[in-house]
Design a protein around this motif. Structure first.
Motif, PDB file in Angstrom:
ATOM      1  N   VAL A 151      -2.070  10.490   2.106  1.00 64.26           N
ATOM      2  CA  VAL A 151      -2.508   9.101   2.251  1.00 64.26           C
ATOM      3  C   VAL A 151      -3.384   9.001   3.474  1.00 64.26           C
ATOM      4  O   VAL A 151      -3.181   9.714   4.457  1.00 64.26           O
ATOM      5  CB  VAL A 151      -1.287   8.174   2.451  1.00 64.26           C
ATOM      6  N   LEU A 152      -4.403   8.149   3.421  1.00 70.41           N
ATOM      7  CA  LEU A 152      -5.126   7.851   4.655  1.00 70.41           C
ATOM      8  C   LEU A 152      -5.443   6.374   4.716  1.00 70.41           C
ATOM      9  O   LEU A 152      -5.654   5.724   3.701  1.00 70.41           O
ATOM     10  CB  LEU A 152      -6.383   8.710   4.797  1.00 70.41           C
ATOM     11  N   VAL A 153      -5.413   5.840   5.927  1.00 66.68           N
ATOM     12  CA  VAL A 153      -5.727   4.434   6.149  1.00 66.68           C
ATOM     13  C   VAL A 153      -7.142   4.374   6.683  1.00 66.68           C
ATOM     14  O   VAL A 153      -7.526   5.142   7.574  1.00 66.68           O
ATOM     15  CB  VAL A 153      -4.742   3.820   7.174  1.00 66.68           C
ATOM     16  N   THR A 177      -0.128  12.452 -10.667  1.00 66.84           N
ATOM     17  CA  THR A 177       0.044  12.514  -9.218  1.00 66.84           C
ATOM     18  C   THR A 177      -1.336  12.626  -8.610  1.00 66.84           C
ATOM     19  O   THR A 177      -2.134  13.464  -9.019  1.00 66.84           O
ATOM     20  CB  THR A 177       0.858  13.743  -8.796  1.00 66.84           C
ATOM     21  N   SER A 178      -1.608  11.748  -7.647  1.00 70.31           N
ATOM     22  CA  SER A 178      -2.943  11.854  -7.060  1.00 70.31           C
ATOM     23  C   SER A 178      -2.922  12.752  -5.835  1.00 70.31           C
ATOM     24  O   SER A 178      -1.902  12.923  -5.172  1.00 70.31           O
ATOM     25  CB  SER A 178      -3.519  10.480  -6.751  1.00 70.31           C
ATOM     26  N   ASP A 179      -4.066  13.357  -5.577  1.00 72.43           N
ATOM     27  CA  ASP A 179      -4.203  14.192  -4.382  1.00 72.43           C
ATOM     28  C   ASP A 179      -4.268  13.313  -3.136  1.00 72.43           C
ATOM     29  O   ASP A 179      -3.768  13.682  -2.083  1.00 72.43           O
ATOM     30  CB  ASP A 179      -5.481  15.042  -4.482  1.00 72.43           C
ATOM     31  N   LEU A 180      -4.888  12.145  -3.315  1.00 74.22           N
ATOM     32  CA  LEU A 180      -5.098  11.287  -2.151  1.00 74.22           C
ATOM     33  C   LEU A 180      -5.017   9.822  -2.529  1.00 74.22           C
ATOM     34  O   LEU A 180      -5.499   9.416  -3.590  1.00 74.22           O
ATOM     35  CB  LEU A 180      -6.496  11.576  -1.560  1.00 74.22           C
ATOM     36  N   PHE A 181      -4.392   9.030  -1.679  1.00 70.43           N
ATOM     37  CA  PHE A 181      -4.326   7.581  -1.863  1.00 70.43           C
ATOM     38  C   PHE A 181      -4.987   6.946  -0.643  1.00 70.43           C
ATOM     39  O   PHE A 181      -4.560   7.170   0.488  1.00 70.43           O
ATOM     40  CB  PHE A 181      -2.854   7.171  -1.976  1.00 70.43           C
ATOM     41  N   ILE A 182      -6.040   6.180  -0.861  1.00 70.49           N
ATOM     42  CA  ILE A 182      -6.782   5.597   0.266  1.00 70.49           C
ATOM     43  C   ILE A 182      -6.403   4.126   0.432  1.00 70.49           C
ATOM     44  O   ILE A 182      -6.434   3.354  -0.533  1.00 70.49           O
ATOM     45  CB  ILE A 182      -8.315   5.698   0.048  1.00 70.49           C
ATOM     46  N   VAL A 232      -7.957  10.766  -6.995  1.00 69.47           N
ATOM     47  CA  VAL A 232      -7.924   9.862  -5.848  1.00 69.47           C
ATOM     48  C   VAL A 232      -7.722   8.437  -6.322  1.00 69.47           C
ATOM     49  O   VAL A 232      -8.367   7.989  -7.268  1.00 69.47           O
ATOM     50  CB  VAL A 232      -9.252   9.952  -5.053  1.00 69.47           C
ATOM     51  N   GLU A 233      -6.806   7.729  -5.667  1.00 71.11           N
ATOM     52  CA  GLU A 233      -6.605   6.312  -5.974  1.00 71.11           C
ATOM     53  C   GLU A 233      -6.828   5.483  -4.720  1.00 71.11           C
ATOM     54  O   GLU A 233      -6.681   5.965  -3.598  1.00 71.11           O
ATOM     55  CB  GLU A 233      -5.164   6.090  -6.465  1.00 71.11           C
ATOM     56  N   ILE A 234      -7.156   4.214  -4.981  1.00 72.16           N
ATOM     57  CA  ILE A 234      -7.390   3.293  -3.871  1.00 72.16           C
ATOM     58  C   ILE A 234      -6.369   2.166  -3.961  1.00 72.16           C
ATOM     59  O   ILE A 234      -5.979   1.766  -5.063  1.00 72.16           O
ATOM     60  CB  ILE A 234      -8.817   2.693  -3.960  1.00 72.16           C
ATOM     61  N   SER A 235      -5.956   1.654  -2.828  1.00 73.24           N
ATOM     62  CA  SER A 235      -5.098   0.477  -2.841  1.00 73.24           C
ATOM     63  C   SER A 235      -5.976  -0.762  -2.974  1.00 73.24           C
ATOM     64  O   SER A 235      -6.810  -1.026  -2.109  1.00 73.24           O
ATOM     65  CB  SER A 235      -4.291   0.431  -1.539  1.00 73.24           C
ATOM     66  N   PHE A 236      -5.823  -1.492  -4.069  1.00 71.61           N
ATOM     67  CA  PHE A 236      -6.633  -2.689  -4.301  1.00 71.61           C
ATOM     68  C   PHE A 236      -5.867  -3.951  -3.927  1.00 71.61           C
ATOM     69  O   PHE A 236      -4.655  -3.920  -3.743  1.00 71.61           O
ATOM     70  CB  PHE A 236      -7.074  -2.753  -5.766  1.00 71.61           C
ATOM     71  N   GLY A 237      -6.595  -5.053  -3.846  1.00 71.18           N
ATOM     72  CA  GLY A 237      -5.985  -6.332  -3.495  1.00 71.18           C
ATOM     73  C   GLY A 237      -5.891  -6.449  -1.978  1.00 71.18           C
ATOM     74  O   GLY A 237      -6.451  -5.615  -1.249  1.00 71.18           O
ATOM     75  N   ASP A 238      -5.160  -7.485  -1.541  1.00 70.17           N
ATOM     76  CA  ASP A 238      -5.070  -7.674  -0.091  1.00 70.17           C
ATOM     77  C   ASP A 238      -3.643  -7.500   0.368  1.00 70.17           C
ATOM     78  O   ASP A 238      -3.059  -8.370   1.007  1.00 70.17           O
ATOM     79  CB  ASP A 238      -5.610  -9.066   0.281  1.00 70.17           C
ATOM     80  N   ARG A 239      -3.092  -6.355   0.028  1.00 68.67           N
ATOM     81  CA  ARG A 239      -1.707  -6.080   0.419  1.00 68.67           C
ATOM     82  C   ARG A 239      -1.611  -5.762   1.907  1.00 68.67           C
ATOM     83  O   ARG A 239      -2.555  -5.201   2.476  1.00 68.67           O
ATOM     84  CB  ARG A 239      -1.199  -4.860  -0.347  1.00 68.67           C
ATOM     85  N   ALA A 240      -0.469  -6.082   2.495  1.00 69.77           N
ATOM     86  CA  ALA A 240      -0.224  -5.653   3.869  1.00 69.77           C
ATOM     87  C   ALA A 240      -0.037  -4.135   3.843  1.00 69.77           C
ATOM     88  O   ALA A 240       0.255  -3.561   2.787  1.00 69.77           O
ATOM     89  CB  ALA A 240       1.034  -6.332   4.395  1.00 69.77           C
TER      90      ALA A 240
END
Ligand code: HAM
Length: 423
Positions: free
Chosen positions: A382-384, A328-333, A358-366
């Motif tokens: 989560v933060l955008v 489980t991540s503390d934060l997803f960016i 911490v994880e990052i959203s990769f690729g070009d997802r909407a």
């Protein structure tokens, strides 16, 4: 690629992919922890050795050496074998590096893959994993008891309950010699095929381990080594039991136990799980008085064990033990655009260095797809990260469980996450 083109793992190997690999990792840690707490140090050895190490160390009468070794010639024409077990290699390294010239006992632990060309079935693999320890150079029944108790503590910390410990003693060389004379006399009168007779000639104890009914019935009245122990060996065995009782490690005595390797002397033991069927040995070990000398070293005794990680994972499943080790991540960016990806990478790097997950959203997802990914990763927050967040330096931190949001500056993000996660 079509299915016909896919390459599959070789027959009979055990392998662990997520989420099963989390269980494997938890079990390995649990088995190793008690050894580390008792002062054992890591030894990391090659998975292949000169074949002679095993023929000399493990013994030619064993199935392991005679039928199950992965042996091949390397490019230099040397005979090489993938290690079927760990003790011989540890002893080789102790002699080669002179560890036995320092403080005794030398106390070592290891974990890794081992290889035996057995007929694969549930719990029996051609590549399997062990955690092991070896304590070399001191002969003391208290050490025997500690080694057994370390294995027991490992099983208990996984949460296993439905197993039993079987112990016996193979005594000193005088006891074994006396027993051997009687056993050979007994075996001579049995009705055996040629192969079995040859095997018994190398090591008559092997017949106790024969699974065939016709041999089992013939061996019912065979003389037992325990009845031939010298006064010293008997006292030693009684002391081991006294220590085990004090340590609250339950055991039963199995005078017909035969380990699958020839180097054992004195105290020997096996842990047997009650829900595993045919492959129920979750660990085993014992003392090996002659091994070091046999491998060209000085005359020092040793004791150790090997515990089967694969079988412990199966045993944990059979007992319904759950491991809530999900990541489980503390934060997803979620970065929006190339610029924000650079910022996201550096922010994540700082936070990860500080011990936050911490994880990052990769690729070009909407954005919607990224939020789904955040949900799947079980992120707390989560933060955008878009242009406006980067220019103001203020982000909206959303708590996934409650949906609540709060404004936090990028510079205070670490402090904020630490205080809410308690890290
Ligand atoms: P072992 O009894 O041959 O002992 O193996 C130890 C453990 O490894 C077994 O109890 C079992 O759990 C696991 N194991 C063995 N073969 C397989 C297999 N084919 N598939 C899955 N698991 C397996 C030794 O190897 C000794 N070196 C132990 C030792 C260390 N004695 C003194 N020091």
């Amino acid at each position: 690629m079509s299915k016909a083109n896919q390459i599959q793992a070789p027959k009979g190997v055990s392998e662990y992919v997520p989420p099963q690999s989390r269980k494997f990792e938890s079990v390995r840690q649990a088995l190793l922890e008690p050894a580390k707490n008792a002062g054992y140090e890591l030894i990391e050895l090659p998975v292949f050795e000169d074949t002679e190490l095993f023929t000399r160390g493990v013994g030619e009468s064993t199935d392991v050496v005679s039928k199950e070794m992965y042996t091949f010639e390397d490019r230099g024409g040397r005979s090489i074998t993938l290690r079927p077990e760990g003790t011989a290699g540890v002893m080789r390294a102790v002699i080669e590096h002179g560890l036995d010239r320092g403080q005794l006992p030398v106390k070592l632990y290891y974990s890794g893959p081992f290889f035996r060309a057995e007929r694969p079935q549930a719990g029996r693999y051609r590549q399997f994993y062990q955690v092991g320890i070896e304590a070399i150079g001191i002969q003391d029944s208290a050490l025997d008891a500690e080694v057994i108790a370390i294995a027991d503590a490992g099983f208990k910390s996984i949460g296993l309950e439905k197993y039993r410990l079987e112990i016996t003693s193979l005594g000193d060389s005088a006891s074994r010699a006396k027993h051997r004379v009687e056993l050979v006399k007994f075996i001579e009168k049995l009705n055996l095929d040629e192969d079995t007779r040859v095997r018994a000639g190398v090591n008559p104890l092997r017949l106790f381990d024969d699974k065939r009914d016709e041999i089992k019935t013939q061996m019912i009245n065979a003389p037992l080594l325990l009845d031939f122990l010298s006064a010293d060996s008997l006292k030693d065995f009684e002391d081991v039991q006294k220590h085990l009782t004090a340590l609250k490690v339950d055991y039963i005595i199995n005078p017909r136990m035969v380990r699958g390797l020839d180097y054992y002397t004195g105290t020997t033991f096996e842990f047997v799980h009650e829900l595993l069927g045919a492959q129920s040995g979750i660990g085993g070990g014992g003392r090996y008085d002659g091994l070091m000398e046999q491998l060209g070293g000085q005359q020092l005794s040793g004791i150790g064990f090997g515990l089967g990680i694969d079988r412990c994972v199966l045993a944990a499943d059979a007992e319904g033990i759950s491991f809530d080790q999900e990541f489980t991540s503390d934060l997803f960016i979620i970065p929006l655009g190339v610029e924000s990806k650079t910022v996201a990478l550096t922010v994540a790097q700082e936070l990860q260095k500080a011990g936050l997950k911490v994880e990052i959203s990769f690729g070009d997802r909407a954005l919607k797809g990224s939020m789904k990914a955040a949900d799947k990763s079980n992120a707390e927050y989560v933060l955008v990260l878009g242009d406006s967040e980067i220019s103001t330096g203020i982000v909206e931190l959303k708590q996934m469980s409650t949906g609540k949001t709060s404004s936090v500056t990028l510079t205070s993000l670490q402090e904020h996450l630490r205080s809410v996660s308690g890290k």
